[in-house]
Design an enzyme around this catalytic site. Structure first.
Site, PDB file in Angstrom:
ATOM      1  N   ARG A  14      38.703   3.377   6.634  1.00 31.21           N
ATOM      2  CA  ARG A  14      38.574   1.754   6.471  1.00 31.21           C
ATOM      3  C   ARG A  14      37.570   1.516   5.769  1.00 31.21           C
ATOM      4  O   ARG A  14      36.542   2.149   5.452  1.00 31.21           O
ATOM      5  CB  ARG A  14      38.580   1.262   7.670  1.00 31.21           C
ATOM      6  N   HIS A  21      27.554  -4.615  11.386  1.00 33.71           N
ATOM      7  CA  HIS A  21      26.459  -4.651  12.771  1.00 33.71           C
ATOM      8  C   HIS A  21      26.949  -5.979  13.549  1.00 33.71           C
ATOM      9  O   HIS A  21      25.786  -6.341  14.028  1.00 33.71           O
ATOM     10  CB  HIS A  21      24.912  -4.309  12.027  1.00 33.71           C
ATOM     11  N   ASP A  23      29.997  -5.635  15.574  1.00 34.07           N
ATOM     12  CA  ASP A  23      30.928  -5.354  16.438  1.00 34.07           C
ATOM     13  C   ASP A  23      30.517  -4.941  17.842  1.00 34.07           C
ATOM     14  O   ASP A  23      30.996  -5.336  18.820  1.00 34.07           O
ATOM     15  CB  ASP A  23      31.765  -4.219  15.999  1.00 34.07           C
ATOM     16  N   GLY A 104      31.109  11.390   5.764  1.00 36.76           N
ATOM     17  CA  GLY A 104      29.857  10.838   5.711  1.00 36.76           C
ATOM     18  C   GLY A 104      29.566   9.672   4.838  1.00 36.76           C
ATOM     19  O   GLY A 104      28.488   9.313   4.234  1.00 36.76           O
ATOM     20  N   SER A 108      34.578   5.760   7.494  1.00 33.90           N
ATOM     21  CA  SER A 108      35.264   6.051   8.650  1.00 33.90           C
ATOM     22  C   SER A 108      35.859   7.550   8.779  1.00 33.90           C
ATOM     23  O   SER A 108      36.904   7.444   9.129  1.00 33.90           O
ATOM     24  CB  SER A 108      36.155   4.806   9.203  1.00 33.90           C
ATOM     25  N   ASP A 155      35.814   0.555  13.712  1.00 36.98           N
ATOM     26  CA  ASP A 155      36.353   1.748  12.769  1.00 36.98           C
ATOM     27  C   ASP A 155      37.626   1.977  13.359  1.00 36.98           C
ATOM     28  O   ASP A 155      38.685   2.207  13.034  1.00 36.98           O
ATOM     29  CB  ASP A 155      35.462   2.765  12.418  1.00 36.98           C
TER      30      ASP A 155
END
Ligand code: GLA
Length: 342
Positions: A14, A21, A23, A104, A108, A155
């Site tokens: 996604r 910051h 959720d 990374g 996601s 995510d």
């Protein structure tokens, strides 16, 4: 079930268009599932999971049931064993995993691995079908268990419930998901900046600071900018200011997208980046530079860091009639449906 049949489970990654910051305080987010996938191809296997990865050197070889997913070696396998532990399953699978997502990279890749694992384990254990929300909640718990990162639901819920052609407005308190069509006039790009690991980042500190701010002014999802001024501590005040203003930006960006007002949508993306950089302090110099460069490119409506930060990718919204090839490595992504068995 035919023991020799090969099963293919895949999940998209996604990109979050706006609302970072927020959720884990039950706030608003506007992500979309993208046409880059993690795919597991495997056959059922009794009491074990054997999985080799096209993108990682060491293979995962573990016995079921899983007792302590956090100690799984290799570390990438923790997302798999975390899910197996949550599901408490006896049957596993043997096969391989590959991905077209940068690992990374803030798109996601971990949630996509968790979801394809969950789908695979559901099938081989002949468990009742879970809803997208149940699947996302299970995978989020698995990530907490396996990595200790207190991530929110965005995510996993986005990868599980993607809708082709649409972004998803998610209220992370009520967990209501509303598809918002992406207008044809806009293209969404992601540009990879740097690898990062949320586990070794200050992500958990930010979660803790938001919880502390809530002790002063109550739930941030219900707060207004005026309430935030009552927080005496400068750091906590800025963290809260980001969350409260970001929730408002998500709501306004959703309206702008629905009205095809891409100029306003882009401006809100730019403001979001500024707030993540200055108030929430989760951007990096490299990301700021990439964002600035994108914002100054003709045809770009807006650009911002996306996801947890401390590295990863930036997201760019650009006029679909303009060529932005000069933005090195910018990758066009399309909104797609959620995780599935194919
Ligand atoms: C990571 C987490 C999400 C969310 C974002 C920031 O991707 O997994 O739950 O908190 O960071 O928006």
């Amino acid at each position: 079930m035919n023991a020799f049949a090969e099963i293919v489970a895949r999940s998209p990654g996604r990109v979050n268009l706006i609302g970072d910051h927020t959720d884990y305080t039950g706030g608003m987010v506007l992500p979309m599932a993208i046409d880059r996938y993690t795919t597991i191809t495997a056959k059922p296997l009794d009491a074990a999971i054997l999985l080799n990865s096209a993108d990682q050197p060491a293979e995962l070889n573990c016995t079921l049931p899983i007792v302590d997913p956090a100690s799984t070696v290799p570390a990438w396998g923790r997302y798999v064993t975390g899910v197996a532990a949550q599901m408490n399953v006896k049957r596993g699978f043997s096969g391989s995993v590959s991905t077209t997502l940068p690992l990374g990279g803030g798109l996601s890749s971990s949630a996509a691995l968790e979801l394809s694992t969950a789908l695979m384990l559901c099938l081989v254990n002949e468990l009742p079908t879970l809803t997208s929300l149940e699947m996302a909640q299970l995978c989020r718990r698995a990530e907490h268990l396996a990595t200790g990162v207190p991530c929110g639901i965005m995510d996993q819920l986005t990868c599980a419930s993607g809708v082709a052609g649409s972004a998803l407005l998610i209220d992370c308190h009520s967990l209501q998901v509303s598809p918002i069509e992406i207008p044809h006039d806009v293209n969404i790009y992601v540009q990879f900046v740097a690898h990062r690991q949320l586990a070794s980042s200050a992500y958990s500190d930010r979660v803790a600071q938001c919880a502390q701010a809530e002790q002063h002014i109550g739930p941030l999802r219900l707060a207004e900018v005026g309430n935030v001024r009552n927080i005496a501590d400068d750091v906590l005040r800025r963290r809260a200011l980001h969350v409260v203003s970001e929730n408002d930006r998500v709501r306004r960006a959703t309206v702008a997208l629905a009205l095809q007002d891409l100029t306003t949508f882009g401006q809100l993306m730019n403001e979001s980046h500024q707030s993540l950089r200055d108030n929430f302090e989760v951007s990096t110099q490299q990301m700021d530079e990439a964002v600035r460069n994108a914002q100054q490119t003709p045809g770009v409506f807006g650009a911002r860091m996306t996801g947890g930060g401390f590295g990863g990718c930036i997201v760019i919204a650009a006029d679909s009639t303009t060529n932005i090839d000069n933005l090195k490595g910018a990758m066009l992504v399309k909104p797609v449906g959620g995780a599935e068995i194919i």
